[in-house]
Design a protein around this motif. Structure first.
Motif, PDB file in Angstrom:
ATOM      1  N   VAL A  58     -42.639  27.685  73.176  1.00 17.13           N
ATOM      2  CA  VAL A  58     -42.727  26.241  72.973  1.00 17.13           C
ATOM      3  C   VAL A  58     -41.350  25.639  72.719  1.00 17.13           C
ATOM      4  N   ALA A  59     -40.512  26.314  71.945  1.00 17.61           N
ATOM      5  CA  ALA A  59     -39.209  25.776  71.561  1.00 17.61           C
ATOM      6  C   ALA A  59     -38.177  25.870  72.682  1.00 17.61           C
ATOM      7  N   ALA A  60     -38.265  26.874  73.533  1.00 20.30           N
ATOM      8  CA  ALA A  60     -37.242  27.084  74.567  1.00 20.30           C
ATOM      9  C   ALA A  60     -37.041  25.872  75.465  1.00 20.30           C
ATOM     10  N   PRO A  61     -38.093  25.243  76.005  1.00 19.70           N
ATOM     11  CA  PRO A  61     -37.862  24.066  76.843  1.00 19.70           C
ATOM     12  C   PRO A  61     -37.234  22.908  76.068  1.00 19.70           C
ATOM     13  N   LEU A  62     -37.583  22.779  74.810  1.00 25.41           N
ATOM     14  CA  LEU A  62     -36.989  21.719  73.997  1.00 25.41           C
ATOM     15  C   LEU A  62     -35.502  21.945  73.801  1.00 25.41           C
ATOM     16  N   LEU A  63     -35.123  23.186  73.582  1.00 30.77           N
ATOM     17  CA  LEU A  63     -33.707  23.497  73.418  1.00 30.77           C
ATOM     18  C   LEU A  63     -32.946  23.255  74.708  1.00 30.77           C
ATOM     19  N   ALA A  64     -33.535  23.619  75.817  1.00 33.63           N
ATOM     20  CA  ALA A  64     -32.869  23.425  77.104  1.00 33.63           C
ATOM     21  C   ALA A  64     -32.723  21.944  77.434  1.00 33.63           C
ATOM     22  N   ALA A  65     -33.666  21.118  76.960  1.00 35.41           N
ATOM     23  CA  ALA A  65     -33.622  19.700  77.270  1.00 35.41           C
ATOM     24  C   ALA A  65     -32.677  18.927  76.357  1.00 35.41           C
ATOM     25  N   THR A  66     -32.270  19.532  75.259  1.00 37.59           N
ATOM     26  CA  THR A  66     -31.374  18.863  74.328  1.00 37.59           C
ATOM     27  C   THR A  66     -29.989  18.784  74.934  1.00 37.59           C
ATOM     28  N   PRO A  67     -29.362  17.586  74.998  1.00 37.22           N
ATOM     29  CA  PRO A  67     -28.022  17.501  75.591  1.00 37.22           C
ATOM     30  C   PRO A  67     -27.008  18.250  74.744  1.00 37.22           C
ATOM     31  N   ALA A  68     -26.035  18.816  75.420  1.00 38.50           N
ATOM     32  CA  ALA A  68     -24.972  19.534  74.718  1.00 38.50           C
ATOM     33  C   ALA A  68     -24.136  18.543  73.920  1.00 38.50           C
ATOM     34  N   ALA A  69     -23.659  18.984  72.797  1.00 35.61           N
ATOM     35  CA  ALA A  69     -22.798  18.127  71.979  1.00 35.61           C
ATOM     36  C   ALA A  69     -21.484  17.897  72.707  1.00 35.61           C
ATOM     37  N   ALA A  70     -20.886  16.741  72.493  1.00 36.98           N
ATOM     38  CA  ALA A  70     -19.593  16.438  73.103  1.00 36.98           C
ATOM     39  C   ALA A  70     -18.545  17.401  72.583  1.00 36.98           C
ATOM     40  N   ALA A  71     -17.626  17.758  73.445  1.00 40.86           N
ATOM     41  CA  ALA A  71     -16.542  18.650  73.046  1.00 40.86           C
ATOM     42  C   ALA A  71     -15.688  17.955  71.991  1.00 40.86           C
ATOM     43  N   PRO A  72     -15.237  18.697  70.994  1.00 42.31           N
ATOM     44  CA  PRO A  72     -14.396  18.077  69.974  1.00 42.31           C
ATOM     45  C   PRO A  72     -13.067  17.642  70.576  1.00 42.31           C
ATOM     46  N   HIS A  73     -12.444  16.637  69.960  1.00 46.73           N
ATOM     47  CA  HIS A  73     -11.138  16.167  70.419  1.00 46.73           C
ATOM     48  C   HIS A  73     -10.155  17.329  70.374  1.00 46.73           C
ATOM     49  N   GLN A  74      -9.361  17.442  71.401  1.00 46.56           N
ATOM     50  CA  GLN A  74      -8.447  18.568  71.532  1.00 46.56           C
ATOM     51  C   GLN A  74      -7.485  18.646  70.356  1.00 46.56           C
ATOM     52  N   ARG A  75      -7.308  19.825  69.821  1.00 47.58           N
ATOM     53  CA  ARG A  75      -6.412  20.054  68.697  1.00 47.58           C
ATOM     54  C   ARG A  75      -5.014  20.379  69.205  1.00 47.58           C
ATOM     55  N   GLY A  76      -4.045  20.130  68.377  1.00 45.86           N
ATOM     56  CA  GLY A  76      -2.667  20.465  68.710  1.00 45.86           C
ATOM     57  C   GLY A  76      -2.034  19.465  69.653  1.00 45.86           C
ATOM     58  N   LEU A  77      -1.060  19.924  70.385  1.00 49.77           N
ATOM     59  CA  LEU A  77      -0.280  19.096  71.303  1.00 49.77           C
ATOM     60  C   LEU A  77      -1.010  18.977  72.636  1.00 49.77           C
ATOM     61  N   HIS A  78      -1.225  17.743  73.116  1.00 48.14           N
ATOM     62  CA  HIS A  78      -1.943  17.566  74.375  1.00 48.14           C
ATOM     63  C   HIS A  78      -1.617  16.212  74.994  1.00 48.14           C
ATOM     64  N   PHE A  79      -1.946  16.088  76.302  1.00 45.09           N
ATOM     65  CA  PHE A  79      -1.789  14.817  76.993  1.00 45.09           C
ATOM     66  C   PHE A  79      -2.854  13.845  76.500  1.00 45.09           C
ATOM     67  N   GLY A  80      -2.450  12.572  76.414  1.00 47.26           N
ATOM     68  CA  GLY A  80      -3.391  11.507  76.105  1.00 47.26           C
ATOM     69  C   GLY A  80      -3.690  10.764  77.394  1.00 47.26           C
ATOM     70  N   THR A  81      -3.055   9.638  77.584  1.00 42.40           N
ATOM     71  CA  THR A  81      -3.247   8.823  78.779  1.00 42.40           C
ATOM     72  C   THR A  81      -2.026   8.941  79.689  1.00 42.40           C
ATOM     73  N   ILE A  82      -2.280   8.925  80.994  1.00 41.64           N
ATOM     74  CA  ILE A  82      -1.198   8.920  81.977  1.00 41.64           C
ATOM     75  C   ILE A  82      -1.351   7.677  82.850  1.00 41.64           C
ATOM     76  N   GLN A  83      -0.279   6.891  82.937  1.00 39.05           N
ATOM     77  CA  GLN A  83      -0.211   5.762  83.877  1.00 39.05           C
ATOM     78  C   GLN A  83       0.593   6.279  85.062  1.00 39.05           C
ATOM     79  N   TYR A  84      -0.104   6.804  86.074  1.00 41.15           N
ATOM     80  CA  TYR A  84       0.586   7.449  87.203  1.00 41.15           C
ATOM     81  C   TYR A  84       0.894   6.484  88.342  1.00 41.15           C
ATOM     82  N   ASP A  85       0.256   5.326  88.355  1.00 40.22           N
ATOM     83  CA  ASP A  85       0.517   4.328  89.388  1.00 40.22           C
ATOM     84  C   ASP A  85       1.023   3.072  88.693  1.00 40.22           C
ATOM     85  N   THR A  86       2.304   2.819  88.829  1.00 42.17           N
ATOM     86  CA  THR A  86       2.899   1.669  88.158  1.00 42.17           C
ATOM     87  C   THR A  86       2.179   0.392  88.571  1.00 42.17           C
ATOM     88  N   PRO A  87       1.909  -0.497  87.630  1.00 40.44           N
ATOM     89  CA  PRO A  87       1.243  -1.753  88.000  1.00 40.44           C
ATOM     90  C   PRO A  87       2.089  -2.555  88.990  1.00 40.44           C
TER      91      PRO A  87
END
Length: 153
Positions: free
Chosen positions: A15-44
């Motif tokens: 009974v529980a297995a289909p409910l678990l499969a239907a539950t959406p996965a939690a969002a990935a946590p914000h990346q830790r440490g040094l990482h890219f944020g936003t890139i403006q690759y095409d100049t306005p």
């Protein structure tokens, strides 16, 4: 000797297995440490060979850790091999530095690549943040569907 039926457990799992499969996965946590944020690759606007237009390309690098990171020796690269190497520069905990493609005076929040022409390809490209030891710290890629700006986090 008592024996227990496993039937109630099997029913509960079935009974529980289909409910678990239907539950959406939690969002990935914000990346830790040094990482890219936003890139403006095409100049306005139009691609003109002015310093202002070239500086319309930029990438944010964010330090999402609890301590400052010395960026000396870190590299930012594109698919064609264009490379920016950080000199001595400490990025504080929770801080972001904007790396602009063109020329300008470096500050605590903005660094300048020093180029007179664009780096990032507007149709598709990949930014890589390389540690001083040569290993990959982070990367971010895009295509035309991103419409000039890519949020990498």
């Amino acid at each position: 000797m008592r024996t227990r039926s496993i039937l109630p457990i099997a029913v509960a799992v079935a009974v529980a297995a289909p409910l678990l499969a239907a539950t959406p996965a939690a969002a990935a946590p914000h990346q830790r440490g040094l990482h890219f944020g936003t890139i403006q690759y095409d100049t306005p606007g139009a691609d003109r060979r002015t310093n202002t237009a070239v500086n319309g390309e930029w990438v944010n690098i964010h330090n999402n850790s609890r301590s400052a990171v010395q960026l000396k020796g870190y590299k930012v690269k594109d698919n064609n091999g264009y490379t920016y190497t950080f000199g001595s520069f400490k990025l504080g905990a929770g801080k972001t530095v904007k790396l602009r493609t063109g020329k300008g005076g470096n500050t605590s929040t903005t660094r300048y690549w020093g180029r007179s022409w664009y780096v990032w390809n507007n149709t598709s490209d990949k930014a890589r943040l390389i540690k001083p030891n040569g290993s990959l710290q982070d990367s971010c890629s895009w295509t035309t569907r991103d419409r000039g700006t890519k949020n990498c986090h």
